[in-house]
Design a protein around this motif. Structure first.
Motif, short mmCIF file in Angstrom:
data_model
loop_
_atom_site.label_atom_id
_atom_site.label_comp_id
_atom_site.label_asym_id
_atom_site.label_seq_id
_atom_site.Cartn_x
_atom_site.Cartn_y
_atom_site.Cartn_z
N ARG A 1 2.22 47.82 -30.15
CA ARG A 1 3.20 47.28 -30.96
C ARG A 1 3.97 46.33 -30.30
NH1 ARG A 1 2.85 52.20 -33.61
NH2 ARG A 1 4.50 53.14 -32.36
N ASN A 2 4.67 46.79 -29.22
CA ASN A 2 5.28 45.93 -28.15
C ASN A 2 4.68 44.63 -27.84
OD1 ASN A 2 7.56 47.64 -28.56
ND2 ASN A 2 7.07 49.00 -26.69
N ARG A 3 3.48 44.73 -27.39
CA ARG A 3 2.73 43.58 -27.02
C ARG A 3 2.33 42.75 -28.04
NH1 ARG A 3 -2.34 44.61 -23.47
NH2 ARG A 3 -0.67 45.61 -22.11
N TYR A 4 2.19 43.23 -29.17
CA TYR A 4 1.92 42.29 -30.46
C TYR A 4 3.20 41.71 -30.89
CZ TYR A 4 0.34 41.35 -35.22
OH TYR A 4 -0.01 40.66 -36.46
N GLN A 5 4.44 42.27 -30.85
CA GLN A 5 5.55 41.69 -31.34
C GLN A 5 6.11 40.70 -30.29
OE1 GLN A 5 8.44 44.84 -31.49
NE2 GLN A 5 7.44 45.54 -33.56
N ARG A 6 5.72 40.84 -28.77
CA ARG A 6 6.13 39.78 -27.98
C ARG A 6 5.07 38.49 -28.05
NH1 ARG A 6 6.59 44.30 -24.29
NH2 ARG A 6 4.56 44.03 -23.47
N SER A 7 3.99 38.70 -28.41
CA SER A 7 3.09 37.58 -28.52
C SER A 7 3.48 36.81 -29.56
CB SER A 7 1.69 38.40 -28.93
OG SER A 7 1.48 38.77 -30.12
N GLY A 8 4.38 36.97 -30.71
CA GLY A 8 4.81 36.04 -31.48
C GLY A 8 3.76 35.76 -32.78
N ILE A 9 2.89 36.62 -32.63
CA ILE A 9 1.95 36.24 -33.75
C ILE A 9 2.45 36.92 -35.14
CG2 ILE A 9 -0.41 37.18 -34.81
CD1 ILE A 9 -1.43 37.79 -32.06
#
Length: 438
Positions: free
Chosen positions: A42-50
């Motif tokens: 979830r953290n990586r998904y949020q940081r990706s800006g998708i």
């Protein structure tokens, strides 16, 4: 009630044995690792800006679904691995087997809820309730698997009050809420499907498609509520008198709101006013700019009109139906403007008429087809009344500004040619009507 407590006591008696504690620790470790994996994703998904796309695509399903399902799948795989290790160590794996079945059930429930929420659209309220709804459904499945559902239902059904000939219990209320929610969700999904199908019908106007989709949504939601009440065992015939009284009261008290809603559907269906149109709410003929503005959007109760000052008016739909409205862009955006001009009797009107036409030259917004024309209207008390008539094709960019530009050009040309614009004057002459006394 005693049966529930007996089952709980038996559960705790089994729970504190050595093998069961070991199994619980192994399952808890698997769930904790799955939670860590989910938090990382979830953290990586949020940081990706998708961001959620406007149209649902396979990329969205793959990325969002991967984040949703992977933590539970990881926990399931770890639980299966723990079962194998405990079985090889000759431990009892009954608890682990139950955990594997329950985690697998949660995987199925979570995937189903995710797909259902995604099918409702990007802005659906379901997207904020996915985890809660999945947990509720899974708890029902878990209690049924553990054999606790029937005792819980019996306990909830024993708590209630008697109202007339019927008995209202906690279980009946929960059953009613669950049934209504289920029917409303199905109706919302069908409404969303109808809306997507209507968007593909290019031969229908956008306003017509919006009207049909809104009507279908309201009809399906209302029908689903009635069907949910009937499926929950509520006698709808007993509500006839109550609904009749409520309908009569609403008919008198909310007739204005109902009229606005009906007028909104009429506007959407007949396409007389649609987003982007330039309208004037003065109710007068001609090109008056009073209450002039652009239609921003059509809502169920009102229409949003933005004027040239940036102020947004919320005009009730009924006013647009019952009153005359000037729609400047209904069929043809071109409109004709008239500028009255007065010249002195000492000047040549032919020269003045030609100057009026010359004033339109160089004006970018004045159309050349039809050509501007100048007319001698009549001979007034204070001067010769002339009128310049010309066409523009972009009233949404303003009307008074192009009038101002042409008037300034007329004034400049009149000064150059010594054409006089007379001012109305009145002479007052006084006579002494008294006879001579002499």
């Amino acid at each position: 009630m005693m049966e529930v407590w007996l089952r709980i006591e038996a559960f705790f008696d089994i729970l504190f044995t050595r093998t069961v504690v070991t199994e619980i620790a192994a399952v808890a470790l698997c769930l904790w690792v799955g939670w860590l994996v989910g938090a990382t994703l979830r953290n990586r998904y949020q940081r990706s800006g998708i961001t959620t796309p406007t149209a649902l695509t396979w990329t969205y399903f793959a990325s969002q679904g991967f984040v949703v399902v992977t933590p539970v799948v990881v926990a399931l795989l770890l639980a299966m691995l723990a079962r194998g290790l405990l079985s090889a160590a000759h431990f009892d794996v009954t608890m682990v087997d139950a955990a594997i079945r329950l985690i697998g059930a949660y995987v199925v429930v979570r995937v189903g809820v995710f797909l259902f929420a995604a099918s409702l659209g990007n802005k659906s309220w379901m997207q904020h309730w996915e985890n809660r709804l999945s947990l509720v459904i899974w708890l029902v499945i878990a209690t049924e698997y553990l054999g606790w559902l029937d005792p819980i239902i019996g306990t909830l059904d024993s708590v209630g009050v008697v109202a007339g000939k019927s008995r209202i219990t906690v279980w009946s209320i929960l059953k009613l809420l669950f049934t209504l929610t289920l029917f409303v969700l199905v109706a919302a999904w069908i409404s969303r499907w109808v809306e997507r199908r209507l968007k593909k019908l290019s031969n229908l106007a956008p306003s017509t498609r919006i009207g049909i989709s809104k009507f279908a949504n309201a009809f399906l939601i209302g029908l689903s509520i009635l069907m949910g009440l009937n499926a929950a065992g509520v006698d709808l015939t007993a509500l006839t008198v109550l609904t009749g009284a409520i309908g009569l009261g609403l008919g008198f008290g909310l007739q204005s709101i109902a009229a606005n809603f009906v007028s909104g559907f009429v506007l959407l269906m007949d396409r007389s006013i649609k987003p982007g149109d330039v309208i004037s709410l003065s109710g007068q003929s001609g090109t008056s700019t009073e209450n002039f503005g652009w239609v921003q959007e059509l809502r169920g109760r009102y229409v949003v009109v933005r004027d040239r000052d940036g102020v947004e008016m919320l005009v009730p739909n009924q006013q647009l139906i019952s009153n005359a409205v000037i729609n400047w862009s209904y069929t043809d955006p071109r409109i004709r403007l008239k500028l009255p001009v007065r010249v002195s009797y000492r000047d040549d009107p032919e020269v003045a008429l030609q100057i009026l036409l010359t004033a339109c030259e160089g004006q970018a917004r004045v159309l050349r087809d039809p050509l501007p024309v100048s007319r001698l209207m009549h001979f007034g008390d204070s001067g010769i009344e002339l009128e310049l008539r010309f066409w523009i094709a972009d009233p949404q960019d303003g009307v008074n500004n192009v009038r101002s530009d042409v008037n300034r050009a007329i004034w400049r040309l009149f000064k150059e040619q010594n054409i006089t614009i007379p001012v109305t004057q009145h002479d007052v002459r006084m006579y002494n009507a008294l006879p001579d006394i002499d």
